[in-house]
Each structure stands twice: as structure tokens, then as C-alpha cells.
Write a protein that holds these residues in place. Structure first.
Motif, PDB file in Angstrom:
ATOM      1  N   ASN A  65       0.801  -1.243  -0.055  1.00 34.35           N
ATOM      2  CA  ASN A  65       0.191  -0.130  -0.091  1.00 34.35           C
ATOM      3  C   ASN A  65       0.975   1.298  -0.100  1.00 34.35           C
ATOM      4  OD1 ASN A  65       0.616   0.407   2.960  1.00 34.35           O
ATOM      5  ND2 ASN A  65      -0.851  -0.924   3.380  1.00 34.35           N
ATOM      6  N   THR A  66       2.123   1.364   0.007  1.00 33.46           N
ATOM      7  CA  THR A  66       3.158   2.202  -0.225  1.00 33.46           C
ATOM      8  C   THR A  66       3.587   3.016   1.012  1.00 33.46           C
ATOM      9  OG1 THR A  66       1.819   4.054  -0.667  1.00 33.46           O
ATOM     10  CG2 THR A  66       2.232   2.679  -2.523  1.00 33.46           C
ATOM     11  N   LEU A  67       2.853   2.573   2.144  1.00 34.16           N
ATOM     12  CA  LEU A  67       3.254   3.295   3.417  1.00 34.16           C
ATOM     13  C   LEU A  67       4.452   2.975   3.940  1.00 34.16           C
ATOM     14  CD1 LEU A  67       1.867   4.949   5.800  1.00 34.16           C
ATOM     15  CD2 LEU A  67       1.313   2.790   7.214  1.00 34.16           C
TER      16      LEU A  67
ATOM     17  N   TYR B 299      -1.381  -1.399   8.453  1.00 36.60           N
ATOM     18  CA  TYR B 299      -0.635  -2.269   8.920  1.00 36.60           C
ATOM     19  C   TYR B 299      -0.944  -3.940   8.625  1.00 36.60           C
ATOM     20  CZ  TYR B 299       1.970   1.080  11.818  1.00 36.60           C
ATOM     21  OH  TYR B 299       2.720   2.075  12.353  1.00 36.60           O
ATOM     22  N   ARG B 300      -2.315  -3.872   8.534  1.00 35.63           N
ATOM     23  CA  ARG B 300      -2.676  -5.352   8.321  1.00 35.63           C
ATOM     24  C   ARG B 300      -2.127  -5.964   6.812  1.00 35.63           C
ATOM     25  NH1 ARG B 300      -8.005  -3.760  11.076  1.00 35.63           N
ATOM     26  NH2 ARG B 300      -8.696  -3.243   8.881  1.00 35.63           N
ATOM     27  N   SER B 301      -1.823  -5.178   6.091  1.00 39.07           N
ATOM     28  CA  SER B 301      -1.334  -5.803   4.753  1.00 39.07           C
ATOM     29  C   SER B 301       0.330  -6.450   4.920  1.00 39.07           C
ATOM     30  CB  SER B 301      -1.108  -4.346   3.703  1.00 39.07           C
ATOM     31  OG  SER B 301      -2.353  -4.078   3.382  1.00 39.07           O
TER      32      SER B 301
ATOM     33  N   TYR C  41      -4.356  -6.384  19.831  1.00 40.97           N
ATOM     34  CA  TYR C  41      -5.266  -7.073  18.634  1.00 40.97           C
ATOM     35  C   TYR C  41      -4.286  -8.132  18.068  1.00 40.97           C
ATOM     36  CZ  TYR C  41      -8.402  -3.357  19.035  1.00 40.97           C
ATOM     37  OH  TYR C  41      -9.402  -2.357  19.472  1.00 40.97           O
ATOM     38  N   ARG C  42      -4.787  -9.088  17.616  1.00 42.40           N
ATOM     39  CA  ARG C  42      -3.919 -10.415  17.211  1.00 42.40           C
ATOM     40  C   ARG C  42      -4.786 -11.127  16.002  1.00 42.40           C
ATOM     41  NH1 ARG C  42      -3.890 -13.495  22.260  1.00 42.40           N
ATOM     42  NH2 ARG C  42      -2.574 -11.930  22.719  1.00 42.40           N
ATOM     43  N   LYS C  43      -3.853 -11.418  15.040  1.00 46.73           N
ATOM     44  CA  LYS C  43      -4.406 -12.154  14.093  1.00 46.73           C
ATOM     45  C   LYS C  43      -4.618 -13.323  14.030  1.00 46.73           C
ATOM     46  CE  LYS C  43      -1.789 -12.231  10.454  1.00 46.73           C
ATOM     47  NZ  LYS C  43      -1.010 -11.776   9.159  1.00 46.73           N
ATOM     48  N   GLY C  44      -5.627 -13.915  14.085  1.00 47.15           N
ATOM     49  CA  GLY C  44      -5.997 -15.537  14.151  1.00 47.15           C
ATOM     50  C   GLY C  44      -5.523 -16.331  13.009  1.00 47.15           C
ATOM     51  N   SER C  45      -5.441 -17.458  13.186  1.00 47.33           N
ATOM     52  CA  SER C  45      -5.108 -18.408  12.130  1.00 47.33           C
ATOM     53  C   SER C  45      -5.954 -18.440  10.888  1.00 47.33           C
ATOM     54  CB  SER C  45      -5.073 -19.790  12.463  1.00 47.33           C
ATOM     55  OG  SER C  45      -6.519 -20.144  12.950  1.00 47.33           O
ATOM     56  N   ASP C  46      -7.443 -17.869  11.012  1.00 42.62           N
ATOM     57  CA  ASP C  46      -8.019 -17.468   9.957  1.00 42.62           C
ATOM     58  C   ASP C  46      -7.960 -16.279   9.475  1.00 42.62           C
ATOM     59  OD1 ASP C  46      -9.100 -15.989  11.940  1.00 42.62           O
ATOM     60  OD2 ASP C  46     -11.076 -16.651  11.746  1.00 42.62           O
ATOM     61  N   GLY C  47      -6.707 -15.648   9.703  1.00 44.91           N
ATOM     62  CA  GLY C  47      -6.517 -14.138   9.141  1.00 44.91           C
ATOM     63  C   GLY C  47      -7.226 -13.067   9.606  1.00 44.91           C
ATOM     64  N   VAL C  48      -8.248 -13.334  10.457  1.00 48.69           N
ATOM     65  CA  VAL C  48      -9.053 -12.154  11.163  1.00 48.69           C
ATOM     66  C   VAL C  48      -8.321 -11.515  12.287  1.00 48.69           C
ATOM     67  CG1 VAL C  48     -11.298 -11.548  12.008  1.00 48.69           C
ATOM     68  CG2 VAL C  48     -11.140 -13.231  10.279  1.00 48.69           C
ATOM     69  N   TRP C  49      -8.414 -10.209  12.529  1.00 49.50           N
ATOM     70  CA  TRP C  49      -7.904  -9.608  13.597  1.00 49.50           C
ATOM     71  C   TRP C  49      -9.049  -9.334  14.693  1.00 49.50           C
ATOM     72  CZ3 TRP C  49      -2.912  -7.935  14.156  1.00 49.50           C
ATOM     73  CH2 TRP C  49      -1.966  -8.034  13.294  1.00 49.50           C
ATOM     74  N   ARG C  50      -8.627  -9.543  15.957  1.00 48.46           N
ATOM     75  CA  ARG C  50      -9.524  -9.614  17.008  1.00 48.46           C
ATOM     76  C   ARG C  50      -8.864  -9.147  18.124  1.00 48.46           C
ATOM     77  NH1 ARG C  50     -10.216 -14.630  14.782  1.00 48.46           N
ATOM     78  NH2 ARG C  50     -12.310 -15.227  13.922  1.00 48.46           N
TER      79      ARG C  50
END
Length: 193
Positions: free
Chosen positions: A76-78, A127-129, A149-158
Motif C-alpha cells: 500500500n506504499t506506506l 498495517y494489516r497488509s 489485537y491479534r491475527k487469528g489463524s483464519d487471518g481475522v484480527w480480534r
């Protein structure tokens, strides 16, 4: 009313300017944004985090970097400067200057009134990229409040861990560290008096 043209920069132009600049700026999609200075509360909290995290990581395969390590997200160029980041394994850099990291595992941002909305919203989205990022930690500089916040094994942040008083703690599971809120906010009250 006349429109004011915004000068657009390439990533190469940004890096050339940034590496020669006396102050730090972020870059996103052709625009350069000057970063403002941090409050003494923000600086105290960042220093406390550096001490706690850095000390914990001694002799381990992960290392921490404070707010002078630039991070780039090619998707995303950041280009940005997190308050604290952790990289596990071999750090990967943009080029041989080794001043722009590509693979942080954990990013910690200390929220200020002027950056809180951005850090919690747009910046977190950007950041999630980062494929290597597993946890994003937000620490409030105005009140005792922290969220992980943690990224799960399914790729979803919780939301995985939070605390809102000095008796609590938060967990950075990726490195196995529990941070006590009292340690994060140590000496901050003295600054407020």
C-alpha cells in the motif's frame, strides 16, 4: 476559491529526502506527511516499553526497535515510524541502507490525542497488509488503557487482550510477554503533577 496543487513524490524521492532530513515524515500514495513531536507522557511510556520489551528479548531470537526504525509496506506504499516494533527471525530491509524494515512481527503504537483516530483506524488497516504482522498493540498516553489485537489463524484480527487500570496487564503472545500496566505507566503520574 482556487485549488492548491499537492506535490506528489515517488517513493524514491521520499527516501532521498527522508534520509537527508532533520525530522521524520511518513509517506503514503505520493504524499509526504511531517510527523509532530511527542508529549512527555508519550515519550515516558515509549521509554518504559523499550525497557520492558528490550530486556525481555535479550538472548531470544526476536529484537525490538524504537521509533527511529522506518517500516515500509509495499502493498500500500506506506512508510511510517511505529513507536516500538518487534521482529522475530532475520530482519528484512528494503535496501542495503538497513533503515527501512519490511517484516515486523509486532507493532506497538502509543496513542496521542492528535494520532489516536489514525492509529486505531486507517493506520491499523494499512498495517494489516504486512503478512508478517501478528499483533498490534495500542497504548493510550492520556489514561491507563491498552489493547492488543491479534491475527487469528483464519487471518481475522480480534481484540485479544486489554486493560484499563494499573492493576491489569496485557499479553503479547507472539513473544510470550505479559506487560504489567504499572510498568508501562511507571513515572507517568510524576510528569502529570
Amino acid at each position: 476559491m482556487t485549488a492548491v496543487a499537492i506535490k506528489m513524490y515517488t517513493q524514491e524521492e521520499y527516501l532521498e529526502l527522508e534520509r537527508a532530513a532533520e525530522y521524520k515524515s511518513e509517506y503514503y500514495r505520493g504524499e509526504i506527511f511531517a510527523m509532530s513531536g511527542a508529549s512527555r507522557y508519550h515519550n515516558r511510556i515509549t521509554e518504559n516499553l523499550s525497557i520492558e520489551v528490550g530486556g525481555f528479548l535479550k538472548g531470544k531470537p526476536c529484537q525490538s526497535f524504537s521509533r527511529d526504525m522506518r517500516v515500509h509496506i509495499p502493498e500500500n506504499t506506506l512508510y511510517t515510524y511505529p513507536d516500538l516494533l518487534i521482529v522475530c527471525g532475520k530482519p528484512e530491509f528494503l535496501d542495503n541502507q538497513t533503515d527501512t524494515l519490511l517484516n515486523p512481527s509486532v507493532i506497538i503504537e502509543v496513542l496521542s490525542p492528535s494520532t489516536e483516530g489514525y492509529d486505531q483506524g486507517k493506520k491499523f488497516h494499512l498495517y494489516r497488509s504486512l503478512k508478517t504482522l501478528t499483533e498490534y498493540v495500542l497504548i493510550d498516553s492520556q489514561e491507563e488503557r491498552a489493547e492488543v489485537y491479534r491475527k487469528g489463524s483464519d487471518g481475522v484480527w480480534r481484540l485479544a487482550s486489554e486493560a484499563d487500570d494499573l492493576e491489569g496487564s496485557i499479553e503479547i503472545a507472539h513473544i510470550g510477554l505479559t506487560l504489567k500496566m504499572a510498568d508501562i505507566y511507571s513515572q507517568v503520574d510524576a510528569l502529570r503533577q
